[in-house]
Design a protein around this motif. Structure first.
Motif, mmCIF file in Angstrom:
data_model
loop_
_atom_site.group_PDB
_atom_site.id
_atom_site.type_symbol
_atom_site.label_atom_id
_atom_site.label_comp_id
_atom_site.label_asym_id
_atom_site.label_seq_id
_atom_site.Cartn_x
_atom_site.Cartn_y
_atom_site.Cartn_z
ATOM 1 N N GLN A 216 0.824 -1.195 0.000
ATOM 2 C CA GLN A 216 0.000 0.000 0.000
ATOM 3 C C GLN A 216 0.865 1.253 0.000
ATOM 4 O OE1 GLN A 216 -2.549 -0.416 3.408
ATOM 5 N NE2 GLN A 216 -3.595 -2.224 2.600
ATOM 6 N N ARG A 217 2.129 1.107 0.324
ATOM 7 C CA ARG A 217 3.032 2.248 0.310
ATOM 8 C C ARG A 217 3.558 2.457 -1.102
ATOM 9 N NH1 ARG A 217 4.499 -0.474 5.247
ATOM 10 N NH2 ARG A 217 3.879 0.775 7.053
ATOM 11 N N ALA A 218 3.872 3.695 -1.400
ATOM 12 C CA ALA A 218 4.358 4.004 -2.736
ATOM 13 C C ALA A 218 5.799 3.539 -2.925
ATOM 14 C CB ALA A 218 4.245 5.496 -3.004
ATOM 15 N N VAL A 219 6.634 3.733 -1.903
ATOM 16 C CA VAL A 219 8.048 3.357 -1.986
ATOM 17 C C VAL A 219 8.463 2.719 -0.671
ATOM 18 C CG1 VAL A 219 10.425 4.154 -2.343
ATOM 19 C CG2 VAL A 219 8.548 5.282 -3.554
ATOM 20 N N VAL A 220 9.158 1.587 -0.761
ATOM 21 C CA VAL A 220 9.722 0.937 0.425
ATOM 22 C C VAL A 220 11.153 0.532 0.091
ATOM 23 C CG1 VAL A 220 9.554 -0.948 2.087
ATOM 24 C CG2 VAL A 220 7.465 0.034 1.116
ATOM 25 N N ALA A 221 12.130 1.220 0.694
ATOM 26 C CA ALA A 221 13.541 0.878 0.541
ATOM 27 C C ALA A 221 14.036 0.336 1.879
ATOM 28 C CB ALA A 221 14.354 2.105 0.138
ATOM 29 N N ASP A 222 14.629 -0.849 1.855
ATOM 30 C CA ASP A 222 15.077 -1.496 3.087
ATOM 31 C C ASP A 222 16.539 -1.914 2.948
ATOM 32 O OD1 ASP A 222 15.222 -2.754 5.546
ATOM 33 O OD2 ASP A 222 14.173 -4.566 4.890
ATOM 34 N N ASP A 223 17.422 -1.230 3.692
ATOM 35 C CA ASP A 223 18.851 -1.544 3.695
ATOM 36 C C ASP A 223 19.413 -1.568 2.268
ATOM 37 O OD1 ASP A 223 21.239 -2.043 5.059
ATOM 38 O OD2 ASP A 223 21.006 -4.216 4.904
ATOM 39 N N PHE B 93 14.001 3.830 3.817
ATOM 40 C CA PHE B 93 12.954 4.839 3.988
ATOM 41 C C PHE B 93 11.675 4.315 3.344
ATOM 42 C CE2 PHE B 93 14.959 5.852 -0.045
ATOM 43 C CZ PHE B 93 13.900 6.187 -0.873
ATOM 44 N N GLU B 94 10.553 4.912 3.734
ATOM 45 C CA GLU B 94 9.260 4.546 3.180
ATOM 46 C C GLU B 94 8.486 5.813 2.839
ATOM 47 O OE1 GLU B 94 7.196 2.128 5.978
ATOM 48 O OE2 GLU B 94 8.613 0.453 5.863
ATOM 49 N N LEU B 95 7.687 5.733 1.779
ATOM 50 C CA LEU B 95 6.858 6.859 1.374
ATOM 51 C C LEU B 95 5.429 6.382 1.167
ATOM 52 C CD1 LEU B 95 9.101 8.667 -1.283
ATOM 53 C CD2 LEU B 95 8.838 9.215 1.135
#
Length: 334
Positions: free
Chosen positions: A8-15, A37-39
């Motif tokens: 449901q999030r637009a952007v999910v960057a993990d490590d 980060f998450e957007l």
């Protein structure tokens, strides 16, 4: 494994870690190291950093574009990245087909990448025509005209070729090209790069209107905090590939612990005035049309009003003695 909430999030960057092969050698260079980060949909994030901080590499990766064989084009070496539900580290065939439609991307040199064998109108329409040659040309032409107006260029430029334009004009054409697919996520690297200072307010106003009207998620990458601050207070600060700070601008610059953050605060104190220049009323109207949607049915009343205005302007240009009627009519509307 990503949860349903992540999708449901637009952007999910993990490590997330990003590298590239240095030009002229086989040596791998790490541009970004372990950032997360998450957007949410509709959120605007400013990514700030100096040259070499890794922001442009991050922008290219977020765009999902790949250029095999091109030197120094970055690739993901660690962690995960999802944009509107697409796995950008290991995209599926369906993901690769969606990327150019769901993610808009404006690089610093996008204007220089326009095809000189196509007119401005054809360049703007190319992201759609390259996938569907049967797309309604009349609707495409109307959308291209709306966009060229919204980026504060003259409609007459639609028939010109990129080599006939200035670099700043080409960059605005590329801006229009990035928006033609009405992306749900827009990545812009140096939004004011190469654009005449008088035209910048129109571009920032257009971004703001699209964000509000279409809930478009935006990632703006720049070394210029003033440019970022026109659209968002939320920033991620990069330095040599690492995250220095994440939060609102006020949070990041309150009692800064790093030399770069201190320089940012000093620069901000001298750059709080808005960019000069005014956006013309016609351009603002065009922005509203673009923000509301490029391919909807035209408003018959608006078409009639436009035709009446065009006829009146043509009459005035041919018969100078009628100019006072045109002026009085304009003053009444104001």
């Amino acid at each position: 494994m990503a949860t349903s909430a992540d999708h449901q999030r637009a952007v999910v960057a993990d490590d997330l870690s990003i590298s590239y092969i240095e030009h002229g050698s086989n040596r791998k260079h790490e541009a970004v190291s372990g950032i997360s980060f998450e957007l949410e949909p509709g959120e605007i994030l400013g990514v700030v950093g100096t040259a070499g901080s890794g922001k442009s590499a991050l922008g290219r990766i977020l765009s999902g574009r790949r250029r095999p064989g091109k030197g120094e084009w970055p690739f993901i070496t660690g962690g995960t990245l999802e944009v509107v539900g697409m796995d950008l580290r290991h995209p599926s065939r369906l993901d690769r087909r969606r990327i150019d439609l769901d993610i808009g991307y404006l690089a610093q040199d996008s204007g220089d990448q326009l095809r000189n064998d196509l007119t401005v109108a054809e360049n703007i329409a190319e992201p759609i025509l390259s996938r569907d040659r049967t797309f309604d040309r009349k609707r495409l032409g109307r959308a291209a005209a709306m966009l060229i107006d919204a980026v504060d260029l003259e409609l007459g430029m639609l028939g010109k070729f990129p080599f006939e334009l200035s670099r700043g004009q080409r960059q605005r054409v590329a801006f229009a090209q990035a928006l033609i697919v009405e992306p749900s996520v827009l990545v812009v690297d140096e939004p004011a790069q190469g654009v005449d200072i008088i035209a910048r307010p129109a571009l920032f106003s257009l971004l703001e209107r699209i964000n509000v009207a279409r809930n478009c998620t935006m990632i703006l990458l720049s070394h210029d905090l003033r440019a970022i601050e026109r659209l968002t207070k939320n920033v991620l600060v990069l330095d040599r590939g690492f995250v220095l700070a994440r939060g609102t601008i006020d949070e990041v610059l309150t009692d800064p612990h790093h030399a770069y953050l201190k320089r940012m605060r000093e620069a901000r104190e001298y750059a709080l005035t808005p960019l000069p220049g005014l956006v013309e009323r016609e351009t603002l109207a065009a922005m509203d049309l673009v923000a509301d949607g490029l391919f909807g049915d035209p408003d018959p009343e608006q078409l009639g009003a436009d035709a009446e205005r065009s006829a009146r302007e043509q009459l005035v240009s041919q018969r100078a003695e009628f100019a006072r009627f045109h002026t009085d009519d304009a003053e009444e509307k104001e």
